[in-house]
Enzyme design. Structure first.
Site, PDB file in Angstrom:
ATOM      1  N   GLN A 183       0.949  -1.313  -0.016  1.00 26.65           N
ATOM      2  CA  GLN A 183       0.034   0.154  -0.022  1.00 26.65           C
ATOM      3  C   GLN A 183       0.731   1.367  -0.178  1.00 26.65           C
ATOM      4  OE1 GLN A 183      -3.000  -0.227   2.817  1.00 26.65           O
ATOM      5  NE2 GLN A 183      -4.354  -1.310   1.899  1.00 26.65           N
ATOM      6  N   ASP A 210       1.793   2.213  -3.669  1.00 30.49           N
ATOM      7  CA  ASP A 210       0.979   2.054  -4.564  1.00 30.49           C
ATOM      8  C   ASP A 210       0.712   3.544  -5.198  1.00 30.49           C
ATOM      9  OD1 ASP A 210      -1.358   1.885  -6.004  1.00 30.49           O
ATOM     10  OD2 ASP A 210      -2.499   0.989  -4.681  1.00 30.49           O
ATOM     11  N   SER A 241      -2.751   4.684  -6.708  1.00 28.37           N
ATOM     12  CA  SER A 241      -3.614   5.145  -5.741  1.00 28.37           C
ATOM     13  C   SER A 241      -3.361   6.434  -5.175  1.00 28.37           C
ATOM     14  CB  SER A 241      -3.594   4.160  -4.462  1.00 28.37           C
ATOM     15  OG  SER A 241      -4.282   3.054  -4.752  1.00 28.37           O
ATOM     16  N   TYR A 265     -10.697  -5.582  -9.163  1.00 29.28           N
ATOM     17  CA  TYR A 265     -11.078  -5.067 -10.357  1.00 29.28           C
ATOM     18  C   TYR A 265     -12.510  -5.451 -11.009  1.00 29.28           C
ATOM     19  CZ  TYR A 265      -6.310  -3.078 -10.178  1.00 29.28           C
ATOM     20  OH  TYR A 265      -5.351  -2.567  -9.807  1.00 29.28           O
TER      21      TYR A 265
HETATM   22  P1  NAD Z   1      -9.816   1.697 -11.804  1.00 24.66           P
HETATM   23  O1  NAD Z   1      -9.150   2.921 -11.881  1.00 24.66           O
HETATM   24  O2  NAD Z   1      -9.390   0.451 -12.395  1.00 24.66           O
HETATM   25  O3  NAD Z   1     -11.305   1.768 -12.104  1.00 24.66           O
HETATM   26  C1  NAD Z   1     -12.018   2.781 -11.582  1.00 24.66           C
HETATM   27  C2  NAD Z   1     -13.671   2.346 -11.026  1.00 24.66           C
HETATM   28  O4  NAD Z   1     -14.300   2.095 -12.352  1.00 24.66           O
HETATM   29  C3  NAD Z   1     -13.494   0.851 -10.186  1.00 24.66           C
HETATM   30  O5  NAD Z   1     -14.252   1.059  -9.095  1.00 24.66           O
HETATM   31  C4  NAD Z   1     -14.281   0.134 -11.253  1.00 24.66           C
HETATM   32  O6  NAD Z   1     -15.000  -0.896 -10.467  1.00 24.66           O
HETATM   33  C5  NAD Z   1     -15.274   0.742 -11.997  1.00 24.66           C
HETATM   34  N1  NAD Z   1     -15.651   0.653 -13.307  1.00 24.66           N
HETATM   35  C6  NAD Z   1     -15.279  -0.320 -14.013  1.00 24.66           C
HETATM   36  N2  NAD Z   1     -16.222  -0.300 -15.104  1.00 24.66           N
HETATM   37  C7  NAD Z   1     -17.491   0.167 -14.675  1.00 24.66           C
HETATM   38  C8  NAD Z   1     -18.412   0.381 -15.403  1.00 24.66           C
HETATM   39  N3  NAD Z   1     -18.951  -0.290 -16.552  1.00 24.66           N
HETATM   40  N4  NAD Z   1     -19.562   1.059 -14.690  1.00 24.66           N
HETATM   41  C9  NAD Z   1     -19.256   1.622 -13.372  1.00 24.66           C
HETATM   42  N5  NAD Z   1     -17.920   1.636 -12.859  1.00 24.66           N
HETATM   43  C10 NAD Z   1     -17.056   0.651 -13.474  1.00 24.66           C
HETATM   44  O7  NAD Z   1      -9.941   1.326 -10.330  1.00 24.66           O
HETATM   45  P2  NAD Z   1      -8.940   1.710  -9.019  1.00 24.66           P
HETATM   46  O8  NAD Z   1      -9.527   2.966  -8.533  1.00 24.66           O
HETATM   47  O9  NAD Z   1      -7.651   1.508  -9.330  1.00 24.66           O
HETATM   48  O10 NAD Z   1      -9.353   0.267  -7.857  1.00 24.66           O
HETATM   49  C11 NAD Z   1      -9.535  -0.842  -8.429  1.00 24.66           C
HETATM   50  C12 NAD Z   1      -9.863  -1.845  -7.018  1.00 24.66           C
HETATM   51  O11 NAD Z   1      -8.674  -1.797  -6.690  1.00 24.66           O
HETATM   52  C13 NAD Z   1     -11.159  -1.197  -5.914  1.00 24.66           C
HETATM   53  O12 NAD Z   1     -11.632  -2.209  -5.525  1.00 24.66           O
HETATM   54  C14 NAD Z   1      -9.996  -0.630  -5.034  1.00 24.66           C
HETATM   55  O13 NAD Z   1     -10.761  -0.656  -3.820  1.00 24.66           O
HETATM   56  C15 NAD Z   1      -9.152  -1.825  -5.075  1.00 24.66           C
HETATM   57  N6  NAD Z   1      -7.538  -1.160  -4.396  1.00 24.66           N
HETATM   58  C16 NAD Z   1      -7.145  -1.807  -3.401  1.00 24.66           C
HETATM   59  C17 NAD Z   1      -5.934  -1.386  -3.055  1.00 24.66           C
HETATM   60  C18 NAD Z   1      -5.218  -2.512  -1.934  1.00 24.66           C
HETATM   61  O14 NAD Z   1      -5.776  -3.326  -1.264  1.00 24.66           O
HETATM   62  N7  NAD Z   1      -4.034  -2.090  -1.618  1.00 24.66           N
HETATM   63  C19 NAD Z   1      -5.291  -0.399  -3.359  1.00 24.66           C
HETATM   64  C20 NAD Z   1      -6.057   0.614  -4.262  1.00 24.66           C
HETATM   65  C21 NAD Z   1      -7.198  -0.199  -4.715  1.00 24.66           C
END
Ligand code: NAD
Length: 403
Positions: free
Chosen positions: A152, A155, A158, A251
């Site tokens: 984290q 990252d 993020s 994702y």
């Molecule tokens: P991303 O930038 O890949 O996508 C942004 C958001 O768009 C996501 O929440 C995705 O579900 C959503 N999305 C995709 N297609 C869609 C659609 N057709 N309609 C509506 N929404 C849609 O995502 P991100 O912000 O990088 O995060 C992805 C995942 O990773 C999340 O679950 C986040 O909580 C998780 N995450 C985990 C950690 C960790 O554990 N260290 C860190 C960062 C993110």
């Protein structure tokens, strides 16, 4: 496997038998970012101080931090050397820290075995990747850092998406002809504006939190049902659909055609009643899904604003033009590029911290730089090493292009 190198690299053989052979520190080089509009820098004075305390020599290219308001003097005070150009910067450098991917010309200036760390945007920089392979450069891609809890602090996707979501909400408010909060004044009562966030990942959640703080009514939607709880915990309304498209690693997966039609209908109704729509929906490695069609834009209120954070990967709105602002049916459609660069002071600070954490994986208990890269985070993020492209999807893309 080549020999490990320490933060105090041994210069030549200790043929004299002296107990303390002359040592030279490992050099970390930080160039000034050259990509148009890029204001961030890969390290900040606070982190430079930590590096120099650990025995590294840090070289910063002249004015590398100027656009992010970190002047050369602050780096110098933190123990860095300021290099006037690429030659003085890179001569003898073992590690190069960057924000944006290097160009082919940059790679040609790196010595064999140099370790480059930063965003690599590999799929769109195949020529550079091939050059790094051929010149035996080691490249770590921060986009490939796995999203496990241990990673984290490194990252960068993020940390930068958090900034992007914040800036998008501010940009929406700035371009909206209405107040965001409810106001009760002697001149009448003002109803709060409605902000809709499509995609409630890292950026979307920050956009929700920011719009809430500005006093708007906030609604949000994501294909991952798990996002609902986070949205509600920020005081926003989560739009429910009978779909759960949570795929691998948290994702989103791609929707079926029937699911897409259902989604369109619900999203269109919510878009039509919103004053500001911020879209962040993305599927890693693919074109962004279209959530707002031309017809939906025509249903929106004149004066409404769309901030399409997916503009650079194809756009969530059919009409978005990346890097441009257009007006269609009275609706302002903004396709911003590189939002994190608009708050470069803090995004550089966060990014520098991410890199410092990442670098800690490259150093073993004795303070030597590891070269076998067995840690799962290093394995996952190693893009190019020792004349090979280690990331299979990038290797396949290169084979397709025969580079
Ligand atoms: P991303 O930038 O890949 O996508 C942004 C958001 O768009 C996501 O929440 C995705 O579900 C959503 N999305 C995709 N297609 C869609 C659609 N057709 N309609 C509506 N929404 C849609 O995502 P991100 O912000 O990088 O995060 C992805 C995942 O990773 C999340 O679950 C986040 O909580 C998780 N995450 C985990 C950690 C960790 O554990 N260290 C860190 C960062 C993110």
């Amino acid at each position: 496997m080549s020999n490990p190198v320490t933060a105090q690299e041994v210069k030549g053989n200790n043929q004299t038998g002296l107990k303390n052979p002359s040592a030279i520190p490992v050099v970390i080089a930080v160039p000034k970012e050259q990509a148009p509009g890029e204001q961030r820098v890969a390290t900040v004075p606070e982190i430079v101080q930590k590096f120099t305390k650990s025995g590294y020599e840090v070289r910063i290219e002249h004015n590398a931090g100027a656009a992010a308001f970190y002047p050369d003097d602050l780096y110098r005070a933190a123990g860095a050397k300021i290099a006037s150009g690429p030659a003085g910067l890179l001569d003898g450098a073992r590690i190069v820290l960057r924000v944006q991917p290097p160009t082919v010309a940059d790679v040609d200036q790196f010595a064999e075995g140099t370790i480059v760390i930063g965003f690599m945007n590999a799929a769109n920089n195949l020529e550079t990747i091939a050059r790094m392979r051929d010149r035996k450069i080691t490249a770590f891609s921060l986009e490939l850092v796995p999203r496990i809890s241990r990673a984290q602090s490194m990252d960068a996707l993020s940390s930068q998406a958090t900034a992007g979501g914040y800036v998008a909400a501010i940009m929406g408010a700035d371009n909206c002809p209405k107040f965001l909060p409810m106001l009760t004044t002697a001149a009448g009562t003002i109803r709060p504006a409605t902000v809709l966030i499509l995609g409630a990942g890292v950026a979307g959640l920050m956009a929700i939190a920011t719009a809430k703080r500005l006093g708007a009514l906030v609604e949000a939607y994501d294909v991952r049902r798990a996002a609902g709880e986070q949205v509600r915990s920020l005081g926003a309304k989560f739009l429910e659909l009978e779909i759960n498209a949570e795929g691998q690693g948290g994702y989103a997966r791609e929707l079926t055609p029937e699911e897409k039609a259902q989604e369109q209908q619900m999203v269109s109704a919510a878009v039509a009643r919103a004053d500001i729509v911020i879209t962040t929906a993305a599927i890693p490695g693919r074109k962004a899904p279209v959530l707002i069609t031309r017809e939906t834009v025509a249903m929106m209120r004149p004066g409404a604003v769309i901030i399409d954070m997916a503009a650079e990967s194809g756009g969530n709105c059919e009409l978005t033009q990346s890097g441009k602002t257009i007006r269609e049916h009275g609706v302002l459609i903004i396709g911003p590029q590189n939002l994190p660069s608009r708050v470069p002071f803090h995004t550089s600070q966060m990014y520098a911290k991410n890199l410092q954490s990442f670098l800690s994986l490259l150093v073993d208990k004795e303070g030597k730089i590891v070269t076998d890269f067995t840690d799962e985070i290093l394995v996952a993020s190693l893009l190019v090493h020792a004349g090979e492209v280690r990331h299979a999807p990038t290797r396949d893309l290169l084979k397709g292009g025969k580079s």
